[in-house]
Design a protein around this motif. Sequence first.
Motif, short mmCIF file in Angstrom:
data_model
loop_
_atom_site.label_atom_id
_atom_site.label_comp_id
_atom_site.label_asym_id
_atom_site.label_seq_id
_atom_site.Cartn_x
_atom_site.Cartn_y
_atom_site.Cartn_z
N LYS A 71 43.25 28.17 50.57
CA LYS A 71 44.22 27.83 52.09
C LYS A 71 44.39 29.44 52.75
N VAL A 72 42.81 30.41 52.73
CA VAL A 72 42.75 30.85 53.69
C VAL A 72 41.96 31.28 54.41
N GLU A 73 42.37 31.73 55.90
CA GLU A 73 41.62 31.68 57.21
C GLU A 73 39.87 32.70 56.47
N LYS A 74 40.13 33.45 55.82
CA LYS A 74 38.72 34.88 55.10
C LYS A 74 39.20 35.33 54.48
N VAL A 75 38.07 35.57 53.69
CA VAL A 75 38.11 37.06 52.23
C VAL A 75 37.23 38.04 52.42
N GLU A 76 37.90 38.42 52.04
CA GLU A 76 37.89 40.09 52.49
C GLU A 76 35.88 40.03 51.49
N GLU A 77 35.91 40.94 51.91
CA GLU A 77 34.34 41.51 51.93
C GLU A 77 34.19 41.80 49.99
N SER A 78 35.79 42.89 49.88
CA SER A 78 35.85 42.97 49.17
C SER A 78 36.04 42.72 47.78
N LEU A 79 36.94 41.64 48.00
CA LEU A 79 36.96 41.13 46.98
C LEU A 79 35.46 39.90 46.44
N LEU A 80 34.78 39.89 47.48
CA LEU A 80 33.43 38.98 47.36
C LEU A 80 32.44 40.19 46.26
N LYS A 81 32.94 41.73 46.65
CA LYS A 81 31.78 42.68 45.70
C LYS A 81 32.08 42.44 44.45
N GLU A 82 33.60 42.94 44.22
CA GLU A 82 34.13 42.79 43.33
C GLU A 82 33.49 41.16 42.16
N VAL A 83 34.06 40.39 42.83
CA VAL A 83 33.01 39.19 42.00
C VAL A 83 31.75 39.19 41.36
N GLU A 84 31.26 39.98 42.56
CA GLU A 84 29.50 40.03 41.84
C GLU A 84 29.06 40.92 41.45
N ASN A 85 30.30 41.84 40.99
CA ASN A 85 29.88 43.17 40.16
C ASN A 85 30.37 42.35 39.09
N TYR A 86 31.57 41.78 38.76
CA TYR A 86 32.12 41.39 37.68
C TYR A 86 31.39 39.94 37.53
N LEU A 87 30.49 39.20 37.97
CA LEU A 87 29.17 38.51 37.12
C LEU A 87 27.61 38.94 36.68
N SER A 88 27.85 39.98 37.61
CA SER A 88 26.56 40.76 37.39
C SER A 88 26.74 41.35 36.05
N GLU A 89 28.03 41.84 35.50
CA GLU A 89 28.40 42.85 34.33
C GLU A 89 28.49 41.65 33.23
N LYS A 90 29.09 40.50 33.62
CA LYS A 90 28.86 39.49 32.19
C LYS A 90 28.28 39.28 32.29
N ARG A 91 27.34 39.02 33.00
CA ARG A 91 25.47 38.56 32.65
C ARG A 91 24.93 38.99 31.61
N ARG A 92 25.22 40.80 31.84
CA ARG A 92 24.93 41.68 30.59
C ARG A 92 24.61 41.26 28.98
#
Length: 92
Positions: A71-92
């Motif tokens: 229930k937010v208008e916009k998701v910050e780019e910094s959060l998306l980058k943090e999630v993407e980094n976490y996912l790429s690290e977890k995949r290793r």
Amino acid sequence: MTRGKHIPIRTCIGCGAKKAKEELIRIVRSPDGKVYLDLSGKESGRGAYICPDLDCLKRALRKKALQRSLKVEKVEESLLKEVENYLSEKRR
């Protein structure tokens, strides 16, 4: 007969798969409105769950499911980058 321990089930906002809570990543909107990655899964606030897969994240963003769930208008780019980094690290 004894019952096993209850395993909470959550739904991924990207693909709609139902999985155990521990298998998913939680993104939370705190009561003060801050949106962040909740690695413990226990922070207070409104949460959204997503599979640890970059495709699910992209699908959730395309459908605007993350914004709708939190229930937010916009998701910050910094959060998306943090999630993407976490996912790429977890995949290793």
